[in-house]
Design a protein around this motif. Structure first.
Motif, PDB file in Angstrom:
ATOM      1  N   GLY A 191      -9.465  -2.754  -0.466  1.00  0.00           N
ATOM      2  CA  GLY A 191     -10.729  -2.131   0.070  1.00  0.00           C
ATOM      3  C   GLY A 191     -11.706  -3.308   0.746  1.00  0.00           C
ATOM      4  O   GLY A 191     -12.273  -2.697   2.134  1.00  0.00           O
ATOM      5  N   ALA A 203     -13.663  -5.128   7.280  1.00  0.00           N
ATOM      6  CA  ALA A 203     -13.395  -3.936   6.109  1.00  0.00           C
ATOM      7  C   ALA A 203     -11.984  -2.831   6.473  1.00  0.00           C
ATOM      8  O   ALA A 203     -11.601  -3.760   7.719  1.00  0.00           O
ATOM      9  N   ARG A 204     -11.441  -3.077   6.303  1.00  0.00           N
ATOM     10  CA  ARG A 204     -10.610  -1.809   6.591  1.00  0.00           C
ATOM     11  C   ARG A 204     -10.067  -1.121   6.763  1.00  0.00           C
ATOM     12  O   ARG A 204     -11.173  -0.309   6.660  1.00  0.00           O
ATOM     13  N   ILE A 226       0.925  -1.470  -0.247  1.00  0.00           N
ATOM     14  CA  ILE A 226       0.146  -0.395   0.105  1.00  0.00           C
ATOM     15  C   ILE A 226       1.049   1.071   0.350  1.00  0.00           C
ATOM     16  O   ILE A 226       1.447   1.622   0.938  1.00  0.00           O
ATOM     17  N   SER A 270      -3.057   0.214  -4.068  1.00  0.00           N
ATOM     18  CA  SER A 270      -2.513  -1.213  -3.230  1.00  0.00           C
ATOM     19  C   SER A 270      -2.499  -1.715  -4.372  1.00  0.00           C
ATOM     20  O   SER A 270      -3.220  -1.872  -4.938  1.00  0.00           O
TER      21      SER A 270
END
Length: 303
Positions: free
Chosen positions: A68, A300-301, A19, A29
């Motif tokens: 993501g 989730a990020r 990233i 990414s």
């Protein structure tokens, strides 16, 4: 360019990802599989971080579509060793009822305790005193033994990650059978990540550490308060063991844990969040083992 390294995807199927944030502030990414099948000790020892950086600069890695939406795993494949330093903040030693140590307190955790930073986290079935501990974790980048100086030790660091050193205090401390190994070896008790940040991107001597339980502040300290800083710890350990590339060292937790008596221990449904400046944030929802997690969608990020 600011770079951080992650492993994304389902458990056991994670792929290595870079990233990168450019000078324009845009984050992208990149799939690192053209360079390596995983982020492990062999990759780090072979100059992997430098090769990743060069590949991103040259545009040699493809962007990873849908990154993501993927689960975030530990940024390091299972380490060889997880080495831990106990009571490395004076205030935490005090809340534990101990004097600050004059030499590093060392213990080990099994490497199968490593988990992803957002994975649901089991409380042992018979546990009554399960505790959180935000910690700066060091990833070793080359094999070292009998280092001659603290200065030499600094060059052994590949990068840094956040760790939660989850601990069952009833197993760890009281009574004739109380053992640190028992209290520190429970399943998924070492969440790591979300990212591995290269050592040259981090001032490990001045990082703010924080933790929350159900949104309520618990720990708030800084690595400037470490009794034994990172190079000192590495130099000390090298006199007693071979540190291998890919090993992880947990450097200790500051005050503000349940062991202090100021806060309740973790219960089914509690949510713990951890943050270290520049290294990201973790979040675990806790469930009583045997009952099943109340929420397994924490994938989730988070920034």
């Amino acid at each position: 360019m600011f770079m951080k390294i992650a492993r994304l995807g389902g458990q056991g199927r994670e792929v290595p990802v870079v990233i990168a944030t450019g000078s324009n502030g845009v984050e992208r990414s990149y799939d690192a599989r053209p360079l390596t099948h995983d982020i492990d000790g062999a990759f780090l020892a072979g100059g992997g971080i430098a090769r990743l950086r060069e590949a991103v600069v040259r545009g040699e890695l493809p962007e990873l579509e849908g990154a993501g939406a993927l689960r975030i795993g530990s940024p390091l494949a299972r380490p060889n060793n997880v080495v831990c330093i106990g009571m490395n903040y004076a205030a935490h030693a005090a809340e534990s009822g101990a004097a600050p140590p004059t030499i590093p307190v060392v213990f080990l955790k099994p490497n199968n305790t490593v988990a992803g930073p957002f994975d649901a986290s089991p409380i042992p079935p018979l546990s009554a005193r399960y505790d959180w501990e935000v910690e700066l974790a060091v990833v070793i980048g080359r094999d070292v033994s009998y280092l001659s100086s603290v200065g030499e030790a600094a060059g052994a660091v590949a990068g840094y990650v956040i760790a939660n050193d989850l601990s069952e205090r009833e197993y760890q401390i009281p009574g004739a059978a109380g053992q640190w190994t028992k209290g520190k070896s429970l399943p998924k008790s070492t969440p790591l990540g979300p990212w591995l940040v290269p050592a040259d991107e981090v001032d490990a001597g001045a990082l703010q550490l924080r933790s929350w339980v159900n949104g309520q502040p618990r720990q708030d300290s800084n690595t400037v308060d470490l009794i034994f800083d990172v190079p000192t710890v590495i130099h000390h350990l090298s006199q007693y063991m071979v540190l291998e590339a890919g090993d992880v060292i947990l450097t200790g937790t500051p005050e503000g844990v349940a062991l202090s008596g100021r806060f309740p221990y973790l219960q089914d449904g509690d949510v713990v969040e951890l943050e270290i400046a520049g290294l990201g944030r973790q979040r675990q929802e806790f469930f009583r083992a045997g009952a099943g997690p109340t929420n397994t969608a924490a994938t989730a990020r988070e920034a």
